[in-house]
Design an enzyme around this catalytic site. Structure first.
Site: not given
Length: 376
Positions: A189-190, A215, A308, A311
């Site tokens: 993700s991030t 993501h 973050m 998930d």
């Protein structure tokens, strides 16, 4: 709310008054966030930053007097601030957004959609989550105060897309599972766009097959895949329904859809499916990992990178329980140590590795799996 609770302060830079207003309403509506200031162009933004440094800046790319990409590069060279690109270019899948991530932006979101209640709610969730994740982002050589804690909201699990297996059914599948080519499953993700580039650029052309959930907004995944395809020895493409999972190629789940691994005999394909957000994301890492645990098991390797939230943590544990080799990125090399931390706390990771060693681990896994017919 306790009086000591400090909200994450956000600066919005966009030349559209309506966008600034909509973003402000979304951000101020979250109990963990507040709009510190808004600016119509980078010069006004600089004045705002001189008065007070924000925790996070939302930045458009197309701006008057100075384009957002140039402003981003100046900010990162002089006074690094966590920046989320919020642009209509995200919907077009612009390669400019890849340049923004390479220049130091930690995330990209599409401008909020207000045409329907559902789209507005999804935009609200994505924007607020991006702000909170960005506030936790680390920059090399930059020390900052810890960000304020955030509220944990309820979310759907992978059950919403793929039913869990009973213990008896899972044991039966493990016992009967045939040997196949190794499959590498990666979730991020991030900070993940640059982390994935770091890993994939190091892999040889004959690398094991790879499936990825990162993501990011709808359509942007196509630009991301094209960018990586031009940089890597392996082929990289945005996944389409029915794509064959094969050695020497990485498939990236398309934004706004889940990706599920499917096996027919010894061959793997991917299914691209609609459905609700899982762990507040679509695509969801948990969905892909669960599918891998059920159809690939000991033939698979699961890797969870920077990001973050949680998930992928549950899914990685399911992969480990199914016999997969599982890896979590270590805290030091993560931009945001959220998803890997959750996986580690659940005892889902066989190994915890710095980002610099992930590609080597993939190569070693692939060689050992092919030589011995078993996973590590």
């Amino acid at each position: 709310m306790p009086a000591t609770h400090r909200k994450i302060r956000v600066l919005i830079v966009d030349d559209s008054a309506s966008v600034r207003m909509t973003l402000s309403e979304i951000i101020d509506g979250d109990p963990d966030l507040e709009v510190m200031a808004t600016a119509a162009d980078p010069y006004v933004a600089v004045e705002r930053i001189r008065q007070e440094v924000p925790d996070v800046m939302f930045l458009d790319i197309e701006l008057p007097r100075m384009d957002g990409l140039t402003f981003l590069r100046k900010i990162m060279s002089q006074r690094p601030i966590p920046v989320v690109i919020c642009s209509s270019l995200a919907e077009a899948g612009s390669d400019t957004l890849m340049q923004a991530l390479e220049a130091g932006a930690v995330d990209v979101v599409a401008k909020p959609r207000v045409d329907t209640t559902q789209f507005l709610q999804e935009s609200r969730m994505r924007i607020c989550d991006a702000a909170k994740a960005a506030a936790h982002a680390k920059f090399r050589g930059v020390k900052k105060a810890p960000p304020p804690p955030i509220n944990v909201e309820a979310k759907l699990t992978a059950d919403a897309i793929i039913p869990p297996l009973s213990e008896a059914r899972a044991a039966s599948l493990r016992a009967k599972q045939p040997q196949t080519e190794p499959i590498i499953c990666i979730g991020a993700s991030t900070g993940g766009t640059e982390a994935l580039r770091d890993v994939l650029e190091k892999l040889p052309a004959d690398s094991p097959a790879i499936v990825i959930v990162q993501h990011m907004p709808e359509k942007f995944t196509g630009a991301f895949a094209r960018r990586l395809d031009g940089l890597c020895a392996i082929a990289v493409k945005e996944a389409e329904d029915g794509d064959v999972v094969q050695a020497g190629r990485a498939l990236i789940a398309p934004g706004n859809q889940h990706m599920v691994l499917h096996r027919a005999g010894s061959r793997y394909t991917v299914n691209i499916v609609d459905g609700p957000h899982v762990s507040r994301h679509r695509p969801s890492v948990d969905v892909m990992f669960r599918s891998a645990s059920q159809v690939a098991g000991r033939n698979a390797m699961g890797i969870i990178l920077t990001g973050m939230g949680d998930d992928g943590a549950r899914g990685l544990l399911e992969m480990r329980q199914a016999g997969s080799h599982t890896i979590a990125q270590d805290e030091e090399s993560c931009v945001v140590f959220g998803m890997p931390k959750e996986a580690i706390q659940r005892n889902a990771a066989v190994k915890i590795l710095p980002l610099s060693r992930v590609a080597t681990e993939i190569e070693t896994y692939g060689r050992n799996a092919q030589r011995t017919g078993t996973s590590l």
